[in-house]
Design a protein around this motif. Structure first.
Motif, PDB file in Angstrom:
ATOM      1  N   ARG A   1      -7.098 -40.025  11.133  1.00 16.59           N
ATOM      2  CA  ARG A   1      -6.438 -41.321  11.217  1.00 16.59           C
ATOM      3  C   ARG A   1      -5.011 -41.199  11.733  1.00 16.59           C
ATOM      4  O   ARG A   1      -4.335 -42.192  11.880  1.00 16.59           O
ATOM      5  CB  ARG A   1      -6.411 -41.987   9.845  1.00 16.59           C
TER       6      ARG A   1
ATOM      7  N   ASN B   1     -12.824 -29.484  45.051  1.00 20.28           N
ATOM      8  CA  ASN B   1     -13.251 -30.452  44.053  1.00 20.28           C
ATOM      9  C   ASN B   1     -14.361 -31.376  44.562  1.00 20.28           C
ATOM     10  O   ASN B   1     -14.875 -32.190  43.817  1.00 20.28           O
ATOM     11  CB  ASN B   1     -12.073 -31.318  43.617  1.00 20.28           C
TER      12      ASN B   1
ATOM     13  N   PHE C   1     -11.032 -25.994  31.906  1.00 15.27           N
ATOM     14  CA  PHE C   1     -10.921 -25.397  33.230  1.00 15.27           C
ATOM     15  C   PHE C   1     -10.035 -24.153  33.169  1.00 15.27           C
ATOM     16  O   PHE C   1      -9.202 -23.926  34.029  1.00 15.27           O
ATOM     17  CB  PHE C   1     -10.331 -26.415  34.222  1.00 15.27           C
TER      18      PHE C   1
ATOM     19  N   VAL D   1     -17.920 -32.745  45.730  1.00 16.85           N
ATOM     20  CA  VAL D   1     -19.288 -32.456  45.307  1.00 16.85           C
ATOM     21  C   VAL D   1     -20.189 -32.630  46.517  1.00 16.85           C
ATOM     22  O   VAL D   1     -20.175 -33.671  47.155  1.00 16.85           O
ATOM     23  CB  VAL D   1     -19.708 -33.437  44.203  1.00 16.85           C
TER      24      VAL D   1
ATOM     25  N   PRO E   1      -7.463 -30.861  29.438  1.00 13.31           N
ATOM     26  CA  PRO E   1      -8.316 -31.495  30.446  1.00 13.31           C
ATOM     27  C   PRO E   1      -7.568 -31.954  31.678  1.00 13.31           C
ATOM     28  O   PRO E   1      -8.131 -31.955  32.782  1.00 13.31           O
ATOM     29  CB  PRO E   1      -8.905 -32.679  29.696  1.00 13.31           C
ATOM     30  N   ASP E   2      -6.302 -32.330  31.532  1.00 10.13           N
ATOM     31  CA  ASP E   2      -5.573 -32.796  32.704  1.00 10.13           C
ATOM     32  C   ASP E   2      -4.933 -31.656  33.488  1.00 10.13           C
ATOM     33  O   ASP E   2      -4.195 -31.884  34.434  1.00 10.13           O
ATOM     34  CB  ASP E   2      -4.514 -33.830  32.299  1.00 10.13           C
TER      35      ASP E   2
ATOM     36  N   ILE F   1      -9.056 -36.983   6.281  1.00  8.64           N
ATOM     37  CA  ILE F   1      -8.808 -38.373   6.684  1.00  8.64           C
ATOM     38  C   ILE F   1      -7.507 -38.457   7.486  1.00  8.64           C
ATOM     39  O   ILE F   1      -7.444 -39.074   8.555  1.00  8.64           O
ATOM     40  CB  ILE F   1      -8.750 -39.281   5.444  1.00  8.64           C
TER      41      ILE F   1
ATOM     42  N   GLN G   1      -8.844 -31.798   0.089  1.00 10.35           N
ATOM     43  CA  GLN G   1      -9.466 -31.524   1.375  1.00 10.35           C
ATOM     44  C   GLN G   1      -9.877 -32.834   2.046  1.00 10.35           C
ATOM     45  O   GLN G   1      -9.728 -33.007   3.255  1.00 10.35           O
ATOM     46  CB  GLN G   1     -10.693 -30.649   1.142  1.00 10.35           C
ATOM     47  N   ARG G   2     -10.355 -33.777   1.220  1.00  5.92           N
ATOM     48  CA  ARG G   2     -10.799 -35.069   1.732  1.00  5.92           C
ATOM     49  C   ARG G   2      -9.620 -35.828   2.353  1.00  5.92           C
ATOM     50  O   ARG G   2      -9.715 -36.335   3.475  1.00  5.92           O
ATOM     51  CB  ARG G   2     -11.395 -35.838   0.565  1.00  5.92           C
TER      52      ARG G   2
ATOM     53  N   VAL H   1       0.819  -1.200   0.000  1.00  9.48           N
ATOM     54  CA  VAL H   1       0.000   0.000   0.000  1.00  9.48           C
ATOM     55  C   VAL H   1       0.854   1.251   0.000  1.00  9.48           C
ATOM     56  O   VAL H   1       0.608   2.182  -0.752  1.00  9.48           O
ATOM     57  CB  VAL H   1      -0.946  -0.013   1.206  1.00  9.48           C
TER      58      VAL H   1
ATOM     59  N   LEU I   1      -5.260 -37.240  18.045  1.00 15.34           N
ATOM     60  CA  LEU I   1      -6.519 -36.600  17.691  1.00 15.34           C
ATOM     61  C   LEU I   1      -6.544 -35.147  18.140  1.00 15.34           C
ATOM     62  O   LEU I   1      -7.506 -34.444  17.931  1.00 15.34           O
ATOM     63  CB  LEU I   1      -7.666 -37.339  18.353  1.00 15.34           C
TER      64      LEU I   1
END
Lengths: 409, 256
Positions: free
Chosen positions: B189, B250, B205, B252, B218-219, B185, B180-181, B83, B193
């Protein structure tokens, strides 16, 4: 008398009156178009849409317009001031200019003079529309550049690349119409369709290509990548506010109406009535043809809304690939076929030769499409690679040690 | 003899100075985009002149091809360059200036001599004659009969140039690009994950949702890839532990 000769007799004051009428029609139909779009989209999404201002919300777009005009007009500090102001003016002015050659009515009586509601009839009228639209793109590009910010720049680049590529496809789809009608003047093309069938039937592939590329050219859903809200905020007009934004808004809708008007002129017989209803063209002293014209324009406008209501946005590279690798080659081949048929006809080839040529083309097209289909099958049926069953990490909830989500195991 | 009508003269004396001023301005303005804009304006005025002199097709094509396509591509490149990139006046290729001046002079001389040869000592046929069978038809007839050879040569030249540009810009892929497919996959796979659903948001948390504080997995450990690479490289990353509450209850409580 041809339309060009008829229009040539107009005195200056009549031309001025017609220019004002065309302008008013554009602005009014934009107001109506915004309202219609919001109402129709709402119906498609099981909502009501605007229903507070005026009867059935009819005045909603008017009040929105007033509100927009009264907002603060911001020019960003990083903007290139002159270009920033010129850009929306170019975009809007060019949209209106393309209406000059659109024949909206047949021969009518206007203030005691016989004329047609069309400002001028050029022997290259359709090319004139393409030229004017290509200047209109400058508005978008310059708006993107002069804002001095990244999102508008990217939006401007995207939308100009899009408009230019789809203009190629659009121009090519028009070539078949020129060949068939033997003229590039809008009035002549309307006239030639009145003698034969509509071009939408005779030149069906051209019609399909034109309709697709007109959606691409106006930056509308599903091709609205230039204003993709999720990626680019608002695209080229992100930094615009108040009246300047209103001008872009106006330009977008006038543009939609202009391409729809061109589509009805070139492919659906223009201001002529539907076949078999020709007697209606004489009603109201010829002014009933204006209603026919706008019925056809609204048909295309409805397609715009329908697309917007039902289709998700394309990915940019897929969109470009579609334009360059599908639409343009297909229209080139189609032009070749139409031109060959035309030459065969003009050179007085026997009917059997023409039929044989057409049959040959159909067989080749079928063979290619079945090959492509088989290829697609192969890709679809390819095996997926096997892998481990997924094991999702889960939060350590109080009193819960682990959750087995993979079931069974 | 050519006769000039009043409206045409008025238009000429209005537009011609504008065209000349913008042509000069094109050379003098600092920003490349302004220069390009002024050039586009000069092209449009030229087109208007053509149209005023009954060369309708030429005028329209001038706008479609030069203003709409060529100039637009030019503008495109200027914008991609940046620019506020101002032109540097240093020569990037040695001896460019003398070559450019020679080429410009040569081209100018060629143009002047050609136009001179075409116009001097000849009687103009007149527009009425030239357009007797229609402007477009007459042009097409000349272009596809008398001048078909130069026309073909020019088109071959342009195609060669386009091919050359494509060859220069082309780069060979050693592996075909994943579709993309295939990418989807591979994501599911693959070994982990963790990346299947995109980078992590502020964690389950989470103790802070600012962009420079890593999300929590999560841990309870920090997820470093939830921070933008730019921030990480700059070192603008905060530890999430400092936002930890002193004591987390923690247990309940059972409802009664």
């Amino acid at each position: 008398m041809t339309t060009a000769q008829l229009l040539g007799q107009d005195p200056g004051w009549l031309i001025a009156v017609k220019a004002v009428m065309v302008f008013a029609i554009c602005v009014l139909s934009t107001l109506m178009a915004v309202w219609t779009e919001r109402r129709v989209l709402a119906k498609m999404q099981l909502r009501t849409g605007p229903n507070r201002v005026g009867p059935a919300g009819l005045l909603q777009s008017l009040s929105d317009g007033v509100k927009l005009a009264l907002k603060e007009d911001i020019i960003p500090a990083a903007a290139d001031k002159v270009v920033f102001i010129i850009a929306p003016i170019i975009a809007t002015a060019m949209c209106f200019m393309s209406f000059a050659v659109i024949p909206m009515t047949g021969v009518v009586n206007l203030f005691g003079r016989k004329t047609a509601l069309q400002l001028t009839d050029l022997p290259v009228g359709v090319l004139y529309i393409l030229a004017v639209t290509s200047i209109g793109v400058y508005g978008v590009v310059l708006a993107g550049w002069s804002s001095g910010s990244t999102y508008p720049l990217l939006g401007g680049l995207r939308s100009s690349a899009q408009v230019i590529s789809y203009e190629v496809a659009m121009g090519l789809s028009l070539v078949a119409v020129f060949i068939y009608a033997g003229s590039m003047s809008t009035a002549d093309i309307v006239g030639s369709q009145h003698q034969h069938l509509w071009n939408a039937i005779v030149l069906f592939p051209s019609f399909v290509i034109y309709v697709i590329s007109m959606v691409g050219e106006t930056n509308r859903a599903p091709f609205d990548l230039a204003e993709a809200e999720g990626e680019l905020v608002g695209g080229f007009h992100t930094e615009y506010s108040s009246l300047k934004f209103a001008l872009f808004f106006l330009a977008e809708y006038v543009n939609i109406i202009a391409v729809s008007a061109l589509a009805s002129t070139l492919f659906l017989g223009g201001w002529h009535a539907l076949p078999g209803l020709g007697f209606t063209e004489q009603w109201l002293g010829g002014w009933f043809t204006l209603i026919w014209f706008f019925a056809k324009v609204n048909f295309f406008f409805f397609i715009f809304m329908w697309l917007r209501g039902s289709l998700p946005r394309l990915r940019y590279d897929q969109f470009m690939k579609f334009g360059w690798k599908v639409l343009i080659p297909v229209s080139l081949i189609w032009i070749l076929i139409v031109a060959s048929l035309r030459v065969l006809q003009q050179e007085g080839a026997p009917r059997s030769a023409i039929l044989a040529f057409a049959a040959g083309v159909v067989i080749i097209v079928m063979a290619i499409s079945s090959l492509v289909e088989r290829n697609k099958e192969k890709v679809r049926s390819a095996d997926l690679p096997e892998g481990e069953a997924p094991n999702f990490p889960v939060p350590s909830l109080p009193n819960v040690q682990s959750i087995n989500v993979s079931g069974g195991k | 003899m050519l006769t000039i009508q009043t409206p045409e003269a008025v238009m000429f004396w209005f537009l011609a100075p504008l065209a000349v001023i913008s042509a000069i301005g094109m050379l003098l303005v600092k920003k490349a985009v302004h220069s390009a804009l002024l050039l586009a304006w000069v092209m449009i005025t030229l087109a208007i002149f053509y149209i005023a002199q009954d060369a309708l097709f030429l005028g329209i094509v001038q706008i479609v091809v030069y203003t709409g396509a060529v100039m637009m591509l030019f503008l495109f490149i200027l914008m991609l360059v940046g620019v506020d990139a101002s032109d540097s006046l240093t020569e990037t290729i040695r001896g460019l200036r003398p070559i450019a001046i020679t080429a410009a002079l040569g081209f100018g001389g060629l143009l002047v001599s050609l136009i001179g040869r075409a116009t001097l000592g000849r009687e103009a046929a007149g527009l009425v004659d030239a357009n007797s069978e229609g402007n477009v038809q007459a042009l097409a007839k000349l272009l596809f009969s008398t001048y078909v050879w130069p026309f073909e040569v020019v088109s071959a030249l342009l195609i060669t140039a386009a091919l050359g540009a494509m060859v220069l810009a082309h780069h060979q892929r050693s592996v075909p690009r994943a579709t993309q497919r295939e990418q989807a996959i591979a994501r599911f796979r693959g070994a982990s994950l963790g990346s299947a659903a995109g980078l992590p948001n502020p964690g389950v948390f989470a103790r802070h949702n600012a962009v420079d504080v890593p999300a929590l997995l999560p841990d309870g450990s920090a997820a470093p890839n939830s921070i933008s690479a730019t921030l990480k490289a700059r070192g603008d990353m905060l530890e999430s532990t400092q936002f930890e509450l002193s004591e987390v209850d923690n247990t309940v409580t059972e409802e009664k």
